[in-house]
Every structure is written in C-alpha cells, then in structure tokens.
Write an enzyme that holds these catalytic residues in place. Structure first.
Site, mmCIF file in Angstrom:
data_model
loop_
_atom_site.group_PDB
_atom_site.id
_atom_site.type_symbol
_atom_site.label_atom_id
_atom_site.label_comp_id
_atom_site.label_asym_id
_atom_site.label_seq_id
_atom_site.Cartn_x
_atom_site.Cartn_y
_atom_site.Cartn_z
ATOM 1 N N ARG A 37 0.822 -1.221 0.000
ATOM 2 C CA ARG A 37 0.000 0.000 0.000
ATOM 3 C C ARG A 37 0.851 1.264 0.000
ATOM 4 O O ARG A 37 0.440 2.291 -0.535
ATOM 5 C CB ARG A 37 -0.950 -0.014 1.203
ATOM 6 N N LYS A 198 -19.591 -13.434 2.496
ATOM 7 C CA LYS A 198 -20.446 -12.296 2.885
ATOM 8 C C LYS A 198 -21.638 -12.193 1.943
ATOM 9 O O LYS A 198 -21.764 -11.257 1.161
ATOM 10 C CB LYS A 198 -19.636 -11.003 2.835
ATOM 11 N N GLY A 355 -11.218 -8.233 -0.798
ATOM 12 C CA GLY A 355 -9.995 -8.389 -0.010
ATOM 13 C C GLY A 355 -9.485 -9.816 0.004
ATOM 14 O O GLY A 355 -8.304 -10.069 -0.248
#
Ligand code: ADP
Ligand code: MG
Length: 401
Positions: A37, A198, A355
């Site tokens: 990142r 999810k 992710g």
C-alpha cells in the site's frame, strides 16, 4: 464530475497538499510487514512533489476504535516511505493538534509530514465536523488517493473535502476507477464469478451482474445458498437463510446463465458408530449429507468453470470459491485464479475485486498475470453496484453560496 490531479490548479509550488492515503498496512513487531500500500501511494506523492508541493499525509490503520493504541501507530510507516520517496518524512502525533498544524506550516519544499492514525480519535468514523475542520487546517488543497476507504463517509474522507477546496482524486483512485469503469460496458463474452462468505452484502450486487453478464459462475458459501434455494440438502454448510428467496429469483431471472457447482469438496463429520471421524471428499451436490459441510467447489466444477473462462473477453471475480485458507479447500479458488491468468494471456480483461479474493490470487502467485487487482474490496463492490462512492462525491466541485 469527479476531479483528478490534472484538474488541480497548475501552480502548486509551496502549497500544502493534504493527501488522504491508505496506509492500513499489516504490522509485525512494530515493523511494516507488507509495503504494497505504501508503494501504491508513490505515483501520486511523486506527482505532487514534482510540482513542488509540500505534503501532509493522513491515514487510518486498523480499528483502534477512537482511542490511541501504540500497536496501531503509523510511525513505522514514516521510514519505509522516506526510503521509497527519497525525501525526509516527518511524523507527528496526534493528527489534529497544534503541533501538527505548526509542523505543516514549517514544512519545506520537498518535505513530507505523516500525521498519526486518524482513527485514534472518535470523530474520524463519526465524521465529526470539528475534527474535519482541524484536519482541513493542515492543507491548502486536498487529494484523496485512499481507494479502499472511498465507500466510507468519515472525517478524513468526506468531512475534509467539504471544508477544503480545491480537491481531487489521486492516481491510484483514477486507475481503480478506470478498471472498474471498463466493466460498465464490458467486451463480450462477459463472465463473472461470485463466491466468498459475505452473502447478505453481495447477493444484491450479484443480481445486478446476473442481468448484464453472459455467464455467472457461483462458488463458495454463495453456492451453498443457491443449492439450498433449489432444495438440495446442504448439511452443516454455511448458508445465508435470509437470502434464499432472492437466490431463487436470481436463478429464474438468470435463464440458464447462472452456473452452480456440480460437485463440492466436503468435510464429512458424519462419523461411524458414534465415533466422530473427519473425512475430506468430493461429492455430487445431490449427495451432500446432513453431517457434511461444503467448503470448496469440486474438481468437476472447477474444470467446468475454467472451461467457461476460455475465450471470455471480460471477467470480474469477487469471493473465493472455497475456504482457501485451508489447503484442503483451496483447489477451486486456485484453479479459477489460474484460469483467469490464462484468459488474460489470451487477451481478456480480468478484474479481481474483494480483499480475500485478492489475497487468494496473491497467494497463488498470479496477481501480475491478471489485468487488475482492486486495492479495496468494499469500495469496488459499492462502486460497481451503485456507480457511486461517498468519498468521490465529496471531491466534486462545491457550489459556493
Ligand atoms: P472477499 O473478501 O473477496 O470479498 P468474502 O469476504 O465474501 O470475500 O469471503 C471470503 C471468505 O469466504 C474466505 O475467508 C473464505 O474462507 C470464505 N469461504 C469461501 N467459501 C466458503 C465456504 N464454502 N464455506 C465457508 N467459508 C467459505
Ligand atoms: Mg472479505
């Protein structure tokens, strides 16, 4: 209209650029364990430094829940960043105090100031206007390059640009939007794959994609939910009961474009004679027993899914095909990642969003062999399903009263 770096005023020399970056990096014993990142932020920072701006950087790290937590300090990031930028990087805590303000004013051309974790203060996630005001004082203009937090309306993402103008999105955000934007009008055949756990969050997005894609491949716990919706026994598999009706309506509207696994890899705890024994095996989806949990798609299914990817012009994938963190249930996910790499080599445009999906593709060593891996799963999904992100909306031209 979202504004980008090129839309900022031409003369930035000596101006303080307040940049929201995503330095939510993994730490290990006080050191940065993975600098991906930090590296991803460099193009924007170098672009601004070339124009002789002075830079103040804002980020969150982890979930400190509004309290200072030394284990989640951003201070280990400063030397990592300095080494990569080749300039001095000062550090100041807290992010909103008089010290930070003074340090920002005393910055010399080419210097960079990183301030402490914004989530050490409760006002960050509450999008508190007072905190936003204190942060906005640190810059003369604002840039948001933290793609992974654009779906959040926090003080450092939407609060600051409401108070500090001009503002624009950075180069990382621009690149993410380009990749996701290409999927709005995809080249065909357009194949999508949905998996993961999810389901409640994603099934509505999947419905949207099912209307536009030529083929929808379903795996992971998402597939269990669809199998149950069709009346199959799913044993102790993870199933989202609340999504069964929606799954049925997606299947009927999908008119055969939706592919469910033909076989699954299960953990069988049925046991014999009262003894509990654990067994891993592949079974047809109509042979799942009450003591079994489907944790991956089976070998016939991943061969079929890989075949479906051959010749696709566009591919979007969210959610692993199985519990890939456990090597016994990783084959389906890795097979799809390999198929995506092959489709890319054959000229297809392939995007991995999410992710855990991104982590799986990295673990397979294939992230350089697909077209794009999103740096923010939640933001990518929200953008694809609604076409909007609060952090982006905050960067549009403000009308002055
Ligand atoms: P992403 O982060 O890519 O958006 P999710 O967060 O929705 O994906 O789901 C990722 C998780 O789903 C992984 O931790 C994986 O182990 C889990 N998972 C995938 N398939 C199954 C399954 N059949 N049963 C239980 N968990 C699963
Ligand atoms: Mg996830």
């Amino acid at each position: 209209m979202t504004r980008f770096l090129r839309d900022l005023p031409a003369d930035l020399a000596g101006k303080r650029g307040l940049v929201r970056v995503d330095y939510n990096v993994p730490l290990d014993a006080g050191r940065v364990a993975d600098a991906t990142r930090i590296e991803a932020s460099l193009p924007t920072l170098l672009w601004l430094l070339q124009r002789e701006a002075r830079l103040v950087l804002l980020s969150h790290l982890g979930r400190p829940e509004g309290r200072p937590n030394p284990a989640l300090s951003l201070s280990p990031v400063a030397p990592e960043l300095a080494g990569r930028l080749g300039t001095e990087v000062l550090f100041c805590a807290p992010c909103d105090g008089e010290d930070a303000l003074r340090a920002s004013r005393e910055l010399k051309a080419g210097q960079v100031l990183l301030v402490e974790n914004t989530r050490f203060l409760p006002g960050e996630t509450a999008n508190d206007e007072v905190l936003a005001g204190r942060l906005a004082r640190l810059g003369d203009f604002f840039v948001n390059d933290a793609f992974g937090t654009l779906h959040r309306a926090h003080a450092s993402t939407t609060g600051v640009p409401a108070l500090l103008s001009p503002s624009g999105a950075g180069l990382l955000v621009e690149r993410e939007l380009e990749a996701l934007g290409a999927l709005e009008r995809p080249r065909r055949p357009f194949v999508v794959a949905f998996g993961g756990a999810k389901i409640g969050d994603k099934i509505e997005l999947m419905r949207r994609f099912a209307e536009r894609a030529d083929l929808v491949l379903v795996g992971g716990a998402m597939a269990n939910t669809f199998l149950r919706a069709q009346g199959f026994e799913t044993g102790t598999s993870l199933v989202e009961e609340a999504a069964l009706d929606l799954a049925r309506s997606i299947l009927s509207a999908g008119e055969g474009r939706i592919r469910l696994p033909a076989d699954v890899r299960v953990l069988d705890r049925t046991g014999g004679k009262g003894e509990s024994v654990e067994k891993v095996e592949s079974v047809r989806v109509d042979a799942i027993e009450p003591g079994m949990a489907a944790l991956d798609i089976g070998p016939e299914s991943h061969a079929r899914y890989a075949e479906a990817l051959r010749g696709c012009a566009s591919f979007f994938w969210n959610g692993p095909m199985g519990l890939f963190e456990d090597p016994r249930f990783a084959a389906g996910t890795f097979a799809l990642a390999e198929a995506a790499a092959e489709a890319t080599a054959a000229g297809g445009f392939t995007v991995i969003g999410g992710g855990d999906s991104a982590a799986a593709v990295r673990r397979a060593g294939l992230s350089d062999r697909v077209s794009h891996v999103c740096t923010g799963g939640g933001a990518a999904l929200e953008y694809l399903s609604s076409g909007r992100l609060p952090g982006l909306d905050a960067l549009t031209e403000r009308r002055r009263p």
